[in-house]
Design a protein around this motif. Structure first.
Motif, PDB file in Angstrom:
ATOM      1  N   VAL A 113      -1.680  17.086  18.993  1.00 38.85           N
ATOM      2  CA  VAL A 113      -2.138  15.749  18.637  1.00 38.85           C
ATOM      3  C   VAL A 113      -1.648  15.454  17.222  1.00 38.85           C
ATOM      4  N   LYS A 114      -0.937  14.348  17.044  1.00 37.23           N
ATOM      5  CA  LYS A 114      -0.446  13.962  15.727  1.00 37.23           C
ATOM      6  C   LYS A 114      -1.527  13.198  14.971  1.00 37.23           C
ATOM      7  N   VAL A 115      -1.421  13.196  13.645  1.00 39.63           N
ATOM      8  CA  VAL A 115      -2.477  12.595  12.822  1.00 39.63           C
ATOM      9  C   VAL A 115      -1.876  11.597  11.836  1.00 39.63           C
ATOM     10  N   VAL A 116      -2.554  10.453  11.690  1.00 36.96           N
ATOM     11  CA  VAL A 116      -2.170   9.442  10.706  1.00 36.96           C
ATOM     12  C   VAL A 116      -3.423   8.981   9.973  1.00 36.96           C
ATOM     13  N   PRO A 117      -3.259   8.506   8.733  1.00 40.92           N
ATOM     14  CA  PRO A 117      -4.404   7.905   8.045  1.00 40.92           C
ATOM     15  C   PRO A 117      -4.573   6.457   8.477  1.00 40.92           C
ATOM     16  N   GLY A 118      -5.770   5.919   8.301  1.00 43.77           N
ATOM     17  CA  GLY A 118      -5.994   4.516   8.598  1.00 43.77           C
ATOM     18  C   GLY A 118      -5.199   3.614   7.671  1.00 43.77           C
ATOM     19  N   GLY A 119      -5.158   2.329   8.001  1.00 37.66           N
ATOM     20  CA  GLY A 119      -4.317   1.397   7.265  1.00 37.66           C
ATOM     21  C   GLY A 119      -4.913   0.854   5.981  1.00 37.66           C
ATOM     22  N   ILE A 120      -6.222   1.000   5.788  1.00 37.78           N
ATOM     23  CA  ILE A 120      -6.841   0.451   4.582  1.00 37.78           C
ATOM     24  C   ILE A 120      -6.350   1.144   3.308  1.00 37.78           C
ATOM     25  N   PRO A 121      -6.214   2.476   3.269  1.00 33.85           N
ATOM     26  CA  PRO A 121      -5.660   3.092   2.056  1.00 33.85           C
ATOM     27  C   PRO A 121      -4.278   2.561   1.686  1.00 33.85           C
ATOM     28  N   PHE A 122      -3.444   2.243   2.687  1.00 34.35           N
ATOM     29  CA  PHE A 122      -2.155   1.633   2.384  1.00 34.35           C
ATOM     30  C   PHE A 122      -2.349   0.299   1.674  1.00 34.35           C
ATOM     31  N   ALA A 149      -3.271   0.836  -1.807  1.00 28.64           N
ATOM     32  CA  ALA A 149      -2.075   1.244  -2.562  1.00 28.64           C
ATOM     33  C   ALA A 149      -1.215   0.035  -2.911  1.00 28.64           C
ATOM     34  N   VAL A 150      -1.129  -0.927  -1.986  1.00 28.18           N
ATOM     35  CA  VAL A 150      -0.369  -2.152  -2.266  1.00 28.18           C
ATOM     36  C   VAL A 150      -0.991  -2.887  -3.452  1.00 28.18           C
ATOM     37  N   VAL A 151      -2.295  -3.091  -3.413  1.00 32.21           N
ATOM     38  CA  VAL A 151      -2.999  -3.838  -4.456  1.00 32.21           C
ATOM     39  C   VAL A 151      -2.890  -3.125  -5.805  1.00 32.21           C
ATOM     40  N   GLN A 152      -2.911  -1.779  -5.776  1.00 35.75           N
ATOM     41  CA  GLN A 152      -2.871  -0.996  -7.007  1.00 35.75           C
ATOM     42  C   GLN A 152      -1.452  -0.632  -7.444  1.00 35.75           C
ATOM     43  N   GLY A 153      -0.431  -1.080  -6.706  1.00 40.05           N
ATOM     44  CA  GLY A 153       0.948  -0.822  -7.085  1.00 40.05           C
ATOM     45  C   GLY A 153       1.366   0.632  -6.983  1.00 40.05           C
ATOM     46  N   LYS A 154       0.872   1.329  -5.930  1.00 42.78           N
ATOM     47  CA  LYS A 154       1.114   2.770  -5.816  1.00 42.78           C
ATOM     48  C   LYS A 154       1.690   3.164  -4.461  1.00 42.78           C
ATOM     49  N   VAL A 155       2.399   2.257  -3.794  1.00 38.45           N
ATOM     50  CA  VAL A 155       2.856   2.529  -2.432  1.00 38.45           C
ATOM     51  C   VAL A 155       3.784   3.744  -2.349  1.00 38.45           C
ATOM     52  N   PRO A 156       4.838   3.879  -3.174  1.00 34.48           N
ATOM     53  CA  PRO A 156       5.708   5.062  -3.065  1.00 34.48           C
ATOM     54  C   PRO A 156       4.946   6.370  -3.249  1.00 34.48           C
ATOM     55  N   SER A 169      -0.546  -1.655   7.532  1.00 31.23           N
ATOM     56  CA  SER A 169      -1.269  -2.825   8.018  1.00 31.23           C
ATOM     57  C   SER A 169      -1.419  -3.848   6.902  1.00 31.23           C
ATOM     58  N   GLU A 170      -1.591  -5.097   7.323  1.00 27.59           N
ATOM     59  CA  GLU A 170      -1.767  -6.208   6.383  1.00 27.59           C
ATOM     60  C   GLU A 170      -2.887  -7.113   6.880  1.00 27.59           C
ATOM     61  N   ASP A 171      -3.922  -6.516   7.459  1.00 27.87           N
ATOM     62  CA  ASP A 171      -4.947  -7.322   8.112  1.00 27.87           C
ATOM     63  C   ASP A 171      -6.064  -7.779   7.176  1.00 27.87           C
ATOM     64  N   VAL A 172      -6.019  -7.326   5.905  1.00 27.50           N
ATOM     65  CA  VAL A 172      -7.002  -7.758   4.909  1.00 27.50           C
ATOM     66  C   VAL A 172      -6.306  -8.426   3.725  1.00 27.50           C
ATOM     67  N   ILE A 173      -5.250  -7.795   3.223  1.00 27.06           N
ATOM     68  CA  ILE A 173      -4.511  -8.337   2.083  1.00 27.06           C
ATOM     69  C   ILE A 173      -3.638  -9.514   2.505  1.00 27.06           C
ATOM     70  N   GLU A 174      -3.074 -10.210   1.511  1.00 28.67           N
ATOM     71  CA  GLU A 174      -2.116 -11.263   1.806  1.00 28.67           C
ATOM     72  C   GLU A 174      -0.872 -10.646   2.450  1.00 28.67           C
ATOM     73  N   PRO A 175      -0.274 -11.330   3.425  1.00 25.45           N
ATOM     74  CA  PRO A 175       0.930 -10.781   4.064  1.00 25.45           C
ATOM     75  C   PRO A 175       2.015 -10.458   3.047  1.00 25.45           C
ATOM     76  N   LEU A 176       2.716  -9.349   3.273  1.00 23.55           N
ATOM     77  CA  LEU A 176       3.778  -8.922   2.373  1.00 23.55           C
ATOM     78  C   LEU A 176       5.012  -9.797   2.539  1.00 23.55           C
ATOM     79  N   ALA A 177       5.769  -9.924   1.451  1.00 20.06           N
ATOM     80  CA  ALA A 177       7.065 -10.579   1.552  1.00 20.06           C
ATOM     81  C   ALA A 177       7.959  -9.756   2.471  1.00 20.06           C
ATOM     82  N   ALA A 178       8.786 -10.431   3.255  1.00 19.62           N
ATOM     83  CA  ALA A 178       9.609  -9.749   4.253  1.00 19.62           C
ATOM     84  C   ALA A 178      10.487  -8.677   3.623  1.00 19.62           C
ATOM     85  N   SER A 179      11.110  -8.974   2.479  1.00 16.29           N
ATOM     86  CA  SER A 179      12.008  -8.001   1.847  1.00 16.29           C
ATOM     87  C   SER A 179      11.246  -6.773   1.374  1.00 16.29           C
TER      88      SER A 179
END
Length: 265
Positions: free
Chosen positions: A79-88, A91-98, A115-125
């Motif tokens: 079984v593979k494991v992933v974290p939920g999308g909220i920490p991502f 990280a976007v809001v705090q400028g720490k994605v990399p 995921s972008e279901d709470v924050i403002e949608p990301l720019a496509a680029s």
């Protein structure tokens, strides 16, 4: 491997892992290791991914060592494991994605949910740059369509185009937010049909969530067939949802017994 107790009977089919369709992505809120092992003892064969959705726990209570033990336990049962999308999104809001992607990789997670279901949608680029960055680190990438608060109109045509584009970018699966599904099932099921047309639904993960998950599973299976991919399935619903999708559960009317074929689209 020991035979099933009633191995003389032919069960509804389910492809062996690794699966591209008929997938089950379970969401769990950081349940204890013993409870995890108990669940895997009976249901590992029907779970493809486990998503850890204790977002605050991942940020402050669950140690890196514990997470590595949890991932190793799941991996031992294929079984593979992933974290939920909220920490991502944090990280976007705090400028720490990399740095967040590096932590995801170093902990041993198989992939990341952008995921972008709470924050403002990301720019496509920016979005494309981060998809490429995560994939370059060896992480599978899952994206999400729809909003938790259903605060932006669900434009099926533009979202279908985004799904097709994400597939071209190498995204492995695209979630459809459970809040949106609940709304669309009632008010605009044709919007879901449009998304399913992109590639026969192979790239999509339909989130069941917390509100009437088994009822959603019945509706989605009857409409799209047993090869539909489900996500955000709670540990307590995994066995029932698998039975619903494969036509051997009372909520779905036992179509496997009666030879009925699910899927209208």
């Amino acid at each position: 491997m020991d035979h099933a107790a009633f191995g003389l009977l032919t069960p509804p089919p389910l492809a062996p892992k690794p699966r591209a369709t008929g997938m089950m992505l379970m969401s769990e809120v950081g349940i204890p290791l013993r409870q995890t092992e108990d669940l895997l003892e009976i249901a590992a064969s029907i779970i493809d991914y486990a998503k850890i959705t204790d977002h605050l726990g991942l940020m402050e209570r669950l140690s890196a060592a514990w997470i590595r033990r949890k991932i190793a336990l799941y991996n031992a049962y294929d079984v593979k494991v992933v974290p939920g999308g909220i920490p991502f999104q944090v990280a976007v809001v705090q400028g720490k994605v990399p740095d967040f992607f590096k932590a995801v990789r170093d902990l041993g997670f198989a992939g990341v949910e952008m995921s972008e279901d709470v924050i403002e949608p990301l720019a496509a680029s920016q979005r494309e740059e981060w998809i490429a960055l995560a994939r370059g680190m060896g992480l599978s990438v899952m994206t999400e369509m729809g909003r938790k608060n259903v605060d932006v109109k669900f434009d099926a045509e533009s979202i279908a185009r985004q799904v097709a584009h994400d597939v071209k970018l190498g995204v492995s699966k695209i979630y459809i937010e459970s809040a949106e599904i609940q709304h669309l099932v009632k008010d605009d099921p044709g919007a879901l049909d449009r998304l399913f047309q992109v590639d026969g639904g192979k790239a999509l993960l339909f989130e069941l969530g917390l509100n009437s998950p088994q009822e959603k599973a019945v509706w989605l299976t009857e409409r799209y067939g047993p090869q539909i991919n489900f996500a955000s399935v709670s540990p307590q619903d995994v066995v029932a949802v698998d039975a619903i999708r494969r036509g051997l559960h009372r909520k779905g009317g036992f179509p496997y017994i009666f030879g009925k074929r699910a899927g209208k689209h």
